[in-house]
Write a protein that holds these residues in place. Sequence first.
Motif, PDB file in Angstrom:
ATOM      1  N   GLU A 466       0.867  -1.183   0.000  1.00 15.52           N
ATOM      2  CA  GLU A 466       0.000   0.000   0.000  1.00 15.52           C
ATOM      3  C   GLU A 466       0.899   1.227   0.000  1.00 15.52           C
ATOM      4  O   GLU A 466       2.125   1.109  -0.025  1.00 15.52           O
ATOM      5  CB  GLU A 466      -0.927  -0.061   1.239  1.00 15.52           C
ATOM      6  CG  GLU A 466      -1.781   1.156   1.522  1.00 15.52           C
ATOM      7  CD  GLU A 466      -2.789   1.455   0.420  1.00 15.52           C
ATOM      8  OE1 GLU A 466      -3.320   2.581   0.439  1.00 15.52           O
ATOM      9  OE2 GLU A 466      -3.053   0.620  -0.456  1.00 15.52           O
ATOM     10  N   ARG A 467       0.310   2.410  -0.027  1.00 15.93           N
ATOM     11  CA  ARG A 467       1.041   3.687  -0.035  1.00 15.93           C
ATOM     12  C   ARG A 467       1.771   3.925  -1.343  1.00 15.93           C
ATOM     13  O   ARG A 467       2.777   4.631  -1.377  1.00 15.93           O
ATOM     14  CB  ARG A 467       2.042   3.752   1.129  1.00 15.93           C
ATOM     15  CG  ARG A 467       1.438   3.763   2.521  1.00 15.93           C
ATOM     16  CD  ARG A 467       0.660   5.021   2.793  1.00 15.93           C
ATOM     17  NE  ARG A 467       0.431   5.248   4.216  1.00 15.93           N
ATOM     18  CZ  ARG A 467      -0.375   6.184   4.712  1.00 15.93           C
ATOM     19  NH1 ARG A 467      -1.039   6.969   3.882  1.00 15.93           N
ATOM     20  NH2 ARG A 467      -0.529   6.332   5.999  1.00 15.93           N
ATOM     21  N   PHE A 468       1.269   3.369  -2.448  1.00 15.96           N
ATOM     22  CA  PHE A 468       1.859   3.653  -3.747  1.00 15.96           C
ATOM     23  C   PHE A 468       1.289   4.947  -4.331  1.00 15.96           C
ATOM     24  O   PHE A 468       1.887   5.540  -5.225  1.00 15.96           O
ATOM     25  CB  PHE A 468       1.590   2.501  -4.717  1.00 15.96           C
ATOM     26  CG  PHE A 468       2.506   1.315  -4.549  1.00 15.96           C
ATOM     27  CD1 PHE A 468       2.886   0.872  -3.288  1.00 15.96           C
ATOM     28  CD2 PHE A 468       2.977   0.621  -5.652  1.00 15.96           C
ATOM     29  CE1 PHE A 468       3.721  -0.227  -3.133  1.00 15.96           C
ATOM     30  CE2 PHE A 468       3.811  -0.481  -5.513  1.00 15.96           C
ATOM     31  CZ  PHE A 468       4.181  -0.904  -4.251  1.00 15.96           C
ATOM     32  N   SER A 484       5.570   4.355  -1.473  1.00 18.36           N
ATOM     33  CA  SER A 484       6.222   3.049  -1.539  1.00 18.36           C
ATOM     34  C   SER A 484       6.322   2.592  -3.001  1.00 18.36           C
ATOM     35  O   SER A 484       5.649   3.151  -3.882  1.00 18.36           O
ATOM     36  CB  SER A 484       5.422   2.022  -0.744  1.00 18.36           C
ATOM     37  OG  SER A 484       5.239   2.440   0.588  1.00 18.36           O
ATOM     38  N   SER A 485       7.109   1.567  -3.244  1.00 16.44           N
ATOM     39  CA  SER A 485       7.209   1.022  -4.605  1.00 16.44           C
ATOM     40  C   SER A 485       7.806  -0.381  -4.554  1.00 16.44           C
ATOM     41  O   SER A 485       8.489  -0.743  -3.591  1.00 16.44           O
ATOM     42  CB  SER A 485       8.074   1.906  -5.505  1.00 16.44           C
ATOM     43  OG  SER A 485       9.426   1.905  -5.066  1.00 16.44           O
ATOM     44  N   THR A 486       7.529  -1.151  -5.592  1.00 14.24           N
ATOM     45  CA  THR A 486       8.151  -2.465  -5.784  1.00 14.24           C
ATOM     46  C   THR A 486       8.649  -2.545  -7.223  1.00 14.24           C
ATOM     47  O   THR A 486       7.898  -2.256  -8.158  1.00 14.24           O
ATOM     48  CB  THR A 486       7.149  -3.609  -5.550  1.00 14.24           C
ATOM     49  OG1 THR A 486       6.465  -3.411  -4.327  1.00 14.24           O
ATOM     50  CG2 THR A 486       7.867  -4.945  -5.517  1.00 14.24           C
ATOM     51  N   THR A 487       9.886  -2.960  -7.377  1.00 11.87           N
ATOM     52  CA  THR A 487      10.490  -3.063  -8.702  1.00 11.87           C
ATOM     53  C   THR A 487      11.019  -4.475  -8.907  1.00 11.87           C
ATOM     54  O   THR A 487      11.657  -5.042  -8.005  1.00 11.87           O
ATOM     55  CB  THR A 487      11.642  -2.052  -8.864  1.00 11.87           C
ATOM     56  OG1 THR A 487      11.156  -0.734  -8.618  1.00 11.87           O
ATOM     57  CG2 THR A 487      12.223  -2.118 -10.265  1.00 11.87           C
ATOM     58  N   ALA A 499       2.563  -3.360  -9.380  1.00 15.02           N
ATOM     59  CA  ALA A 499       1.482  -2.749  -8.610  1.00 15.02           C
ATOM     60  C   ALA A 499       1.654  -3.120  -7.132  1.00 15.02           C
ATOM     61  O   ALA A 499       2.462  -3.979  -6.771  1.00 15.02           O
ATOM     62  CB  ALA A 499       0.133  -3.233  -9.134  1.00 15.02           C
ATOM     63  N   SER A 500       0.881  -2.485  -6.287  1.00 16.14           N
ATOM     64  CA  SER A 500       1.052  -2.697  -4.853  1.00 16.14           C
ATOM     65  C   SER A 500       0.580  -4.076  -4.410  1.00 16.14           C
ATOM     66  O   SER A 500       1.152  -4.668  -3.486  1.00 16.14           O
ATOM     67  CB  SER A 500       0.306  -1.622  -4.067  1.00 16.14           C
ATOM     68  OG  SER A 500      -1.077  -1.621  -4.396  1.00 16.14           O
ATOM     69  N   THR A 517       9.780   1.088   1.206  1.00 15.38           N
ATOM     70  CA  THR A 517       8.641   1.382   2.074  1.00 15.38           C
ATOM     71  C   THR A 517       8.575   2.871   2.394  1.00 15.38           C
ATOM     72  O   THR A 517       9.566   3.604   2.247  1.00 15.38           O
ATOM     73  CB  THR A 517       8.715   0.573   3.378  1.00 15.38           C
ATOM     74  OG1 THR A 517       9.768   1.063   4.213  1.00 15.38           O
ATOM     75  CG2 THR A 517       8.955  -0.905   3.087  1.00 15.38           C
ATOM     76  N   SER A 518       7.429   3.302   2.852  1.00 12.15           N
ATOM     77  CA  SER A 518       7.185   4.729   3.091  1.00 12.15           C
ATOM     78  C   SER A 518       7.815   5.205   4.397  1.00 12.15           C
ATOM     79  O   SER A 518       7.861   4.473   5.391  1.00 12.15           O
ATOM     80  CB  SER A 518       5.680   5.005   3.153  1.00 12.15           C
ATOM     81  OG  SER A 518       5.083   4.841   1.890  1.00 12.15           O
ATOM     82  N   GLY A 519       8.268   6.459   4.368  1.00 11.71           N
ATOM     83  CA  GLY A 519       8.649   7.132   5.604  1.00 11.71           C
ATOM     84  C   GLY A 519       7.431   7.800   6.218  1.00 11.71           C
ATOM     85  O   GLY A 519       6.372   7.914   5.598  1.00 11.71           O
ATOM     86  N   GLY A 520       7.557   8.243   7.468  1.00 12.12           N
ATOM     87  CA  GLY A 520       6.455   8.887   8.163  1.00 12.12           C
ATOM     88  C   GLY A 520       6.304  10.342   7.776  1.00 12.12           C
ATOM     89  O   GLY A 520       7.203  10.967   7.198  1.00 12.12           O
ATOM     90  N   GLY A 521       5.151  10.908   8.086  1.00 12.88           N
ATOM     91  CA  GLY A 521       4.891  12.312   7.802  1.00 12.88           C
ATOM     92  C   GLY A 521       5.641  13.238   8.752  1.00 12.88           C
ATOM     93  O   GLY A 521       6.026  12.858   9.859  1.00 12.88           O
TER      94      GLY A 521
END
Length: 564
Positions: A466-468, A484-487, A499-500, A517-521
Amino acid sequence: MTSIDPVRLEVIRNALIAAAEEMSITIWRTSRSTVVREILDFSTAVFDSEGRNIAQSARIPVHLNSMSDCLKRILEAHIPLEEWAEGDVVVTNDPYSGGQHLPDIQTFRPVFVDGRRVAIVGTLCHHVDVGGGAPGSYYAAATEIFQEGIRIPPLRLVERGALNTSVFEMLLYNVRQSDETRGDLNAQIAALGIGTRAVSRIARKYGSDALGAAMSSILDGSERMMRAAIAALPDGTASFVELVDDDGQSEEPIRLSVTIVKEGDRISLDFAGSSPQVRGPVNNTPAMTCSAVYYALLAALGSDIPANSGCYRPVSVSLPEGSVVNARFPAPVAGRMVVNHRIATAVFGALAQIAPERIPAAYYAISYVYAVSILRPDSKRQVYFDIEVGGWGGHAKGDGASALSCGLHNNTNAPIEMVEAKYPVVFTRYGLLPDSGGAGEHRGGLGLVREFRLEAPEGLLSTNFERFRVPPYGLYGGKPGSLSSTTLRRADGTQVDLASKVSGVALSSGDTVTIRTSGGGGFGEAARRDPARLADDIAEGLVTTEAAREHYGAAVIPAVDAAA
């Protein structure tokens, strides 16, 4: 009712917690799969004789806040209390009987002392695979629960101390990793025996009546503390809307809408306006949704409140039937953490309007679950299952933590050395992602990158990410965290952005998967960040000079000079 003095009450309360922890240690030491033994995706708890949660191990809130609901459903609709016998073990994984998703198998055993039921002990383990359309049982294409794996209705796995071997073997015939499932289920049964003996010792030492009185007092005490914490907040109403990327089968965002009304020592949450249940497997049942709600409230209101069923009494939750937070059977739910984490961040977002000093900016808010079905060079098959995390949001007193498991799922990381020793994969990168934390006076914590190469003839990859599209939000002028991303990079050098949420992505020897993965706000305006702290970020490689110039403005020049 038997009265009990405060000192003895506290002794019994801690003894019950110790019993839950003994069960937890038993599972950890005797389990077989990496998801249980290394990632620690399991929970244990002690319930009173009526099925109310009294004491918990320090494990996973999303499990623990829902186990009493599952037990309640079993008692009301399947196996009434009067039908439970000494030595019975009741098992289920059914989300529509109060469970989580199908990989989470729950077991319960009554505790009898001198023929009297004094308690119930319970365990929950995430099993590496329970069948279904994808290895690891996260099937992104599922449109009904029947495609997600074997569904176990509440039944006796052990009856009066005798294992029902027919049921046990039937379960093992329907999973991909039967040896690990056998080991983990046996670990759960063994832990129930340890818990039964521990609680029995307490009852014999202090008396069954005293134990019952203590359990009631423990619930009442947590209720009083929860009411006091709620009462300390200002009265008011607050609303917040979170958007989830998608359900994996369309690009339609999923809306999570919550309105909180705080009045006196009670708090109510209404999820009216949330999206209808979706076709893909990210729906939540009431037990799942309420578990995330209770976690968010307990996290926000204070860690000194003993977590048990008493905490839930001052809280009311309204969930529209047929919505993504209260899905109707047979909606698929295997990937429920996609929405579940965001239920928590929606509640946090609303609470930030009531108690801004208590609430951080959004964390990564997704269990980055992936699984690879691997055909080894010796033609044997394995399922490599793992979970990753991201960064926490900045808060009023400091920066967010980097690459730290969120309290809602509270997993640990699987050491790459252990993974490489067990599976034919080689890790080529594992570390923090610079610039992934949202800019702010208090920066968001960093996400991470985890990259591995397959060293086997073939594999099939499934992800529940998630978070893409929708990043973790910042607060009070803070910037959002990263996406976030997956390659997937093929052995011949070609590269594909995935895709996520995917299932059945074919891998070959030499293919490399990169997960970011995503960092926090961020929290507060970036221009207010202390230049010395920004200089430290640059010097430590957490923030690049390019990102510093883009987000921090005038503070950059002294920070860059200091870092140099």
